[in-house]
Design a protein around this motif. Structure first.
Motif, short mmCIF file in Angstrom:
data_model
loop_
_atom_site.label_atom_id
_atom_site.label_comp_id
_atom_site.label_asym_id
_atom_site.label_seq_id
_atom_site.Cartn_x
_atom_site.Cartn_y
_atom_site.Cartn_z
N UNK A 1 -17.91 43.23 0.92
CA UNK A 1 -18.66 44.09 0.91
C UNK A 1 -19.19 44.70 -0.79
N UNK A 2 -17.91 45.95 -0.48
CA UNK A 2 -18.70 46.86 -1.55
C UNK A 2 -18.35 46.24 -2.69
N UNK A 3 -17.40 45.08 -2.83
CA UNK A 3 -17.76 44.37 -4.03
C UNK A 3 -18.94 44.00 -4.89
N UNK A 4 -19.67 42.85 -3.14
CA UNK A 4 -21.04 42.62 -3.90
C UNK A 4 -21.17 43.86 -4.55
N UNK A 5 -21.52 45.15 -3.37
CA UNK A 5 -22.30 46.62 -3.80
C UNK A 5 -22.30 47.17 -5.10
N UNK A 6 -21.22 46.79 -5.87
CA UNK A 6 -20.99 47.57 -6.76
C UNK A 6 -21.38 46.10 -7.71
N UNK A 7 -21.18 45.44 -7.81
CA UNK A 7 -21.80 44.06 -8.90
C UNK A 7 -22.28 44.82 -9.90
#
Length: 160
Positions: free
Chosen positions: A70-76
């Motif tokens: 979820x964090x990776x998706x937010x920072x994409x």
């Protein structure tokens, strides 16, 4: 406007979409595993490690993985650090129920010595559209685009 900038931001958008797709697939996998663990299914034949670590620890690992993705998706859609400092950014998304990947509308506004440059990226599925806008005055716009090209070049050099 600038072919180099357009190509750079197309690649930036493609990298973001690739990251988001990877995260969606991983999240889907881990959500299914979590649901099966919570339903007390025996997954030890499919995932032998569960016998060693136990259901409680496996559940904790799956929840941590979901949080990480979820964090990776937010920072994409994050820009490289040096560009992020120079930009005002706005990322919005619309999730259509019939589409796997949300539609994104990304706007980055960069200040240069010659003026502002707006980079507008829209996506539909894997389709990407990049528009650069540096104003109506052609000479000032060209100088502003050149200024942004320098910022992008220096940002890329500082990453290595």
């Amino acid at each position: 406007m600038s072919t180099e900038l357009t190509l750079y931001f197309e690649q930036y958008a493609q990298n973001a979409l690739d990251q988001l797709m990877k995260d969606l697939v991983a999240k889907s996998f881990y959500e299914r595993i979590l649901a099966r663990l919570q339903n007390k299914e025996d997954l030890s034949t499919e995932l032998p490690i569960i016998k060693k670590v136990g259901v409680k620890n496996a559940t904790a690992v799956v929840k941590a993985a979901l949080t990480d993705y979820a964090k990776d998706s937010e920072n994409a859609w994050d820009l490289p650090a040096k560009l992020k400092e120079a930009a005002k950014s706005k990322v919005s998304q619309v999730k259509m129920h019939q589409e796997h990947l949300p539609r994104f509308d990304v706007l980055h506004q960069f200040a240069t010595d010659a003026g502002a440059v707006k980079v507008h990226i829209t996506t539909t599925g894997q389709n990407i559209k990049v528009e650069l806008n540096a104003g109506k005055n052609k000479m000032a716009a060209q100088a502003a685009i050149y200024g942004l090209e320098k910022q992008v070049a220096f940002a890329n050099l500082s990453q290595t």
